[in-house]
Design a protein around this motif. Structure first.
Motif, PDB file in Angstrom:
ATOM      1  N   VAL A   1       0.862  -1.183   0.000  1.00 49.47           N
ATOM      2  CA  VAL A   1       0.000   0.000   0.000  1.00 49.47           C
ATOM      3  C   VAL A   1       0.902   1.237   0.000  1.00 49.47           C
ATOM      4  O   VAL A   1       1.852   1.322   0.783  1.00 49.47           O
ATOM      5  N   LYS A   2       0.598   2.184  -0.884  1.00 47.75           N
ATOM      6  CA  LYS A   2       1.390   3.415  -0.936  1.00 47.75           C
ATOM      7  C   LYS A   2       0.510   4.564  -1.393  1.00 47.75           C
ATOM      8  O   LYS A   2      -0.544   4.356  -2.006  1.00 47.75           O
ATOM      9  N   PRO A   3       0.903   5.798  -1.080  1.00 47.02           N
ATOM     10  CA  PRO A   3       0.106   6.955  -1.499  1.00 47.02           C
ATOM     11  C   PRO A   3       0.024   7.044  -3.016  1.00 47.02           C
ATOM     12  O   PRO A   3       1.010   6.797  -3.717  1.00 47.02           O
ATOM     13  N   LYS A   4      -1.135   7.421  -3.508  1.00 43.70           N
ATOM     14  CA  LYS A   4      -1.315   7.532  -4.953  1.00 43.70           C
ATOM     15  C   LYS A   4      -0.441   8.630  -5.540  1.00 43.70           C
ATOM     16  O   LYS A   4      -0.022   8.547  -6.696  1.00 43.70           O
ATOM     17  N   GLN A   5      -0.161   9.642  -4.759  1.00 40.38           N
ATOM     18  CA  GLN A   5       0.674  10.742  -5.224  1.00 40.38           C
ATOM     19  C   GLN A   5       2.118  10.599  -4.751  1.00 40.38           C
ATOM     20  O   GLN A   5       2.884  11.555  -4.778  1.00 40.38           O
ATOM     21  N   GLY A   6       2.484   9.393  -4.311  1.00 45.53           N
ATOM     22  CA  GLY A   6       3.829   9.178  -3.796  1.00 45.53           C
ATOM     23  C   GLY A   6       4.856   8.981  -4.894  1.00 45.53           C
ATOM     24  O   GLY A   6       4.542   8.940  -6.082  1.00 45.53           O
TER      25      GLY A   6
ATOM     26  N   ALA B   1      -4.203  -6.284   5.793  1.00 41.20           N
ATOM     27  CA  ALA B   1      -5.536  -5.668   5.764  1.00 41.20           C
ATOM     28  C   ALA B   1      -5.416  -4.213   5.316  1.00 41.20           C
ATOM     29  O   ALA B   1      -5.349  -3.297   6.147  1.00 41.20           O
ATOM     30  N   PRO B   2      -5.364  -3.961   4.011  1.00 44.09           N
ATOM     31  CA  PRO B   2      -5.201  -2.596   3.521  1.00 44.09           C
ATOM     32  C   PRO B   2      -6.356  -1.696   3.953  1.00 44.09           C
ATOM     33  O   PRO B   2      -7.515  -2.109   3.985  1.00 44.09           O
ATOM     34  N   SER B   3      -6.008  -0.469   4.274  1.00 41.22           N
ATOM     35  CA  SER B   3      -7.015   0.528   4.618  1.00 41.22           C
ATOM     36  C   SER B   3      -6.524   1.875   4.147  1.00 41.22           C
ATOM     37  O   SER B   3      -5.335   2.064   3.864  1.00 41.22           O
ATOM     38  N   GLY B   4      -7.450   2.816   4.071  1.00 44.67           N
ATOM     39  CA  GLY B   4      -7.090   4.153   3.633  1.00 44.67           C
ATOM     40  C   GLY B   4      -8.193   4.736   2.793  1.00 44.67           C
ATOM     41  O   GLY B   4      -9.108   4.021   2.341  1.00 44.67           O
ATOM     42  N   PRO B   5      -8.142   6.044   2.541  1.00 47.15           N
ATOM     43  CA  PRO B   5      -9.200   6.707   1.776  1.00 47.15           C
ATOM     44  C   PRO B   5      -9.202   6.286   0.311  1.00 47.15           C
ATOM     45  O   PRO B   5      -8.153   6.287  -0.345  1.00 47.15           O
ATOM     46  N   ALA B   6     -10.348   5.892  -0.187  1.00 50.38           N
ATOM     47  CA  ALA B   6     -10.481   5.495  -1.586  1.00 50.38           C
ATOM     48  C   ALA B   6     -10.032   6.629  -2.504  1.00 50.38           C
ATOM     49  O   ALA B   6     -10.350   7.790  -2.277  1.00 50.38           O
ATOM     50  N   GLY B   7      -9.272   6.262  -3.528  1.00 50.49           N
ATOM     51  CA  GLY B   7      -8.807   7.248  -4.487  1.00 50.49           C
ATOM     52  C   GLY B   7      -7.505   7.930  -4.122  1.00 50.49           C
ATOM     53  O   GLY B   7      -6.924   8.639  -4.946  1.00 50.49           O
ATOM     54  N   GLU B   8      -7.027   7.704  -2.893  1.00 50.80           N
ATOM     55  CA  GLU B   8      -5.797   8.364  -2.448  1.00 50.80           C
ATOM     56  C   GLU B   8      -4.652   7.390  -2.211  1.00 50.80           C
ATOM     57  O   GLU B   8      -3.537   7.805  -1.894  1.00 50.80           O
ATOM     58  N   ILE B   9      -4.911   6.096  -2.351  1.00 52.10           N
ATOM     59  CA  ILE B   9      -3.883   5.084  -2.127  1.00 52.10           C
ATOM     60  C   ILE B   9      -3.851   4.125  -3.311  1.00 52.10           C
ATOM     61  O   ILE B   9      -4.804   4.051  -4.102  1.00 52.10           O
ATOM     62  N   LEU B  10      -2.769   3.405  -3.423  1.00 51.00           N
ATOM     63  CA  LEU B  10      -2.648   2.306  -4.385  1.00 51.00           C
ATOM     64  C   LEU B  10      -2.454   1.022  -3.606  1.00 51.00           C
ATOM     65  O   LEU B  10      -1.673   0.972  -2.662  1.00 51.00           O
TER      66      LEU B  10
END
Length: 274
Positions: A135-140, A151-160
């Motif tokens: 899991v990594k930031p989409k803008q990373g 168990a991946p978690s995070g805001p939809a659209g902001e992570i990969l």
């Protein structure tokens, strides 16, 4: 007969960027020394590019570091270059890392050989079954913010989110325009930047070329990063079309010289419209 003025290039680099396992400054010192044989050239930090570019015929963006650290300044530079019609190399029309990580989702949806990627924990069922996810930031960039979890978690659209793949090795293919130059690979997956020359097969090159063709850049330096999956196939990890590090210091001299010649020809054609 008056001498024709030489093309003026503004070469954008962050010579002090602390890259892991790489020395950006050495590569850019070498390249600019060689390019000065053919162009009038000056180096500048990415934060200075917008202010300085009016005095040059074109801007060459090289080892400038992840734009995440200066996103506002980079966006202003892009907008100013487009408004003024200043040529930027690589051209600002790149569809891969230059435009963010959305391309990994698009390539996944289109069925290309890429590590399967989603950007919403609710879509895990679309990925192959796995015990651990990356899991990594989409803008990373540059593995900033990368974590591994069951168990991946995070805001939809902001992570990969991608399945963690037990790959045999990573390999990178380097291109100038649409011409393959060389390949390097990391035999030890735990040491990404301990690279050695790699002799690609015809199938390997066909894999890499499909992504160069997909990106549709007429000019520029691109690096296709892939991993060898347990099944034996190559999967795209990243298509770097903004400022790919080239690892020129690891190349045999004839290969390095051929790359310099190809880059020089590409820049000349790009800046003259040839």
């Amino acid at each position: 007969m008056p001498t024709k003025p030489r093309t003026r290039l503004l070469y954008v680099t962050d010579l002090a960027y602390p890259a892991r396992g790489r020395r950006y400054c050495d590569e850019d010192i070498f390249l600019t020394a060689r390019l000065r044989e053919h162009f009038d050239l000056a180096l500048c930090h990415p934060l200075d590019a917008r202010a300085l570019m009016p005095g040059f015929d074109a801007v060459v963006v090289r080892n400038s570091g992840p734009v995440l650290g200066y996103q506002e300044a980079y966006d202003e530079f892009r907008a100013a270059a487009l408004a003024a019609g200043t040529p930027v190399y690589n051209p600002l029309t790149g569809r891969a890392d230059m435009a963010g990580k959305q391309y990994l989702l698009d390539l996944t949806a289109a069925g290309h050989p890429v590590i399967p990627t989603v950007d919403d924990p609710a879509d895990l069922h679309l990925l192959p079954p796995t015990a651990t996810y990356a899991v990594k930031p989409k803008q990373g960039a540059d593995s900033i913010g990368l974590t591994f979890t069951a168990a991946p978690s995070g805001p939809a659209g902001e992570i990969l989110i991608q399945p963690r793949i037990d790959f045999a090795y990573e390999v990178s293919f380097y291109f100038v325009d649409d011409a393959f130059q060389y390949a390097l690979y990391a035999p030890d997956p735990a040491r990404r930047w301990e690279l050695t020359p790699y002799e690609p097969t015809a199938e390997d090159l066909a894999f890499a070329r499909r992504f160069i063709a997909w990106n549709t850049l007429d000019h520029g330096v691109q690096r296709v990063d892939a991993c060898r999956a347990p099944s034996g196939e190559l999967l795209l990890v990243e298509l770097e079309d903004l400022n790919p590090y080239l690892s020129l210091d690891l190349l045999p001299e004839p290969t390095r010289e051929a790359f310099v010649a190809a880059l020089t020809d590409s820049l000349r054609a790009f800046t003259t419209g040839a």
